[in-house]
Design an enzyme around this catalytic site. Structure first.
Site, PDB file in Angstrom:
ATOM      1  N   HIS A 136       0.799  -1.319   0.020  1.00  0.00           N
ATOM      2  CA  HIS A 136       0.034   0.072   0.029  1.00  0.00           C
ATOM      3  C   HIS A 136       0.743   1.348  -0.015  1.00  0.00           C
ATOM      4  O   HIS A 136       1.972   1.119   0.240  1.00  0.00           O
ATOM      5  CB  HIS A 136      -0.912   0.053   1.363  1.00  0.00           C
ATOM      6  CG  HIS A 136      -1.860  -1.129   1.246  1.00  0.00           C
ATOM      7  ND1 HIS A 136      -3.097  -0.999   2.002  1.00  0.00           N
ATOM      8  CD2 HIS A 136      -2.110  -2.184   0.406  1.00  0.00           C
ATOM      9  CE1 HIS A 136      -3.849  -2.236   1.861  1.00  0.00           C
ATOM     10  NE2 HIS A 136      -3.422  -2.985   0.894  1.00  0.00           N
TER      11      HIS A 136
ATOM     12  N   GLU B 171       1.049   3.923   1.954  1.00  0.00           N
ATOM     13  CA  GLU B 171       1.729   4.369   3.254  1.00  0.00           C
ATOM     14  C   GLU B 171       2.756   3.221   3.737  1.00  0.00           C
ATOM     15  O   GLU B 171       3.862   3.750   4.069  1.00  0.00           O
ATOM     16  CB  GLU B 171       0.486   4.091   4.428  1.00  0.00           C
ATOM     17  CG  GLU B 171      -0.685   5.106   4.053  1.00  0.00           C
ATOM     18  CD  GLU B 171      -1.894   4.446   3.235  1.00  0.00           C
ATOM     19  OE1 GLU B 171      -2.880   5.074   3.409  1.00  0.00           O
ATOM     20  OE2 GLU B 171      -1.700   3.640   2.397  1.00  0.00           O
TER      21      GLU B 171
ATOM     22  N   CYS C 263      -6.088   2.016   5.740  1.00  0.00           N
ATOM     23  CA  CYS C 263      -6.804   0.797   6.077  1.00  0.00           C
ATOM     24  C   CYS C 263      -6.054   0.439   7.638  1.00  0.00           C
ATOM     25  O   CYS C 263      -5.015   0.934   8.145  1.00  0.00           O
ATOM     26  CB  CYS C 263      -6.290  -0.179   5.287  1.00  0.00           C
ATOM     27  SG  CYS C 263      -4.585  -0.736   5.253  1.00  0.00           S
TER      28      CYS C 263
ATOM     29  N   CYS D  59      -2.258  -0.262   7.478  1.00  0.00           N
ATOM     30  CA  CYS D  59      -1.492   0.857   7.251  1.00  0.00           C
ATOM     31  C   CYS D  59      -1.656   1.882   8.513  1.00  0.00           C
ATOM     32  O   CYS D  59      -0.585   2.350   9.035  1.00  0.00           O
ATOM     33  CB  CYS D  59      -1.944   1.611   6.204  1.00  0.00           C
ATOM     34  SG  CYS D  59      -1.593   0.809   4.790  1.00  0.00           S
TER      35      CYS D  59
END
Length: 156
Positions: A52, A54, A82, A85
């Site tokens: 992801h 992040e 999420c 993260c």
């Protein structure tokens, strides 16, 4: 650097990712007035479900600082983190996370999001990371529409 300019960098990184066929998420990290990382989601490029925006930015920032903790860091991310993260941002001890779109916005765009707000993840860990929602929200929400314009880019 202002939070808005850091978010603009995250938005630019997101658009770079979209152009490369990745999903529409971007993140930028600042520490001591310097941008130390900026990345986009690379899940499909790397075949790594944890890639992801992040997580990618955190990995880059930790390499730059040669340390796993980023105390005092400011993060701008185009979408609410999420749970994975949010936990990573908590563990890295970042000071503040600005986000634009929400988990609900990502879900509405077709992503299989866990309906667990970042605020609850941070609170569960007893962390001090401050979450600031809705920074350039309209611009961040629009990234989902940009991504959906090209069917061949619609990985999710």
């Amino acid at each position: 650097m202002t939070p808005e300019s850091l978010m603009q960098l995250a938005i630019e990184k997101c658009r770079t990712g979209i152009a490369l066929g990745q999903t529409p998420f971007g993140c930028a990290i600042e520490l001591n007035g310097q941008v130390i990382a900026a990345s986009h989601n690379t899940v499909w490029q790397t075949i790594d479900i944890t890639a992801h925006a992040e997580i990618n930015a955190l990995r880059e920032a930790c390499r730059q600082t040669q340390h796993p903790l980023l105390e005092g860091a400011i993060v701008a991310t185009t979408c609410e983190p999420c749970p994975m993260c949010a936990a990573a941002l908590h563990w890295a001890r970042v000071e503040k996370v600005y986000f634009g779109a929400t988990i609900a916005d990502a879900g509405a765009a077709g992503f299989s999001e866990l309906d667990l707000p970042a605020e609850k993840v941070i609170a569960a860990g007893g962390g001090s990371t401050i979450l600031v929602p809705n920074l350039l929200r309209d611009e961040c929400q629009a990234l989902f529409a940009e991504w959906k314009q090209d069917e061949k880019r619609r990985h999710y």
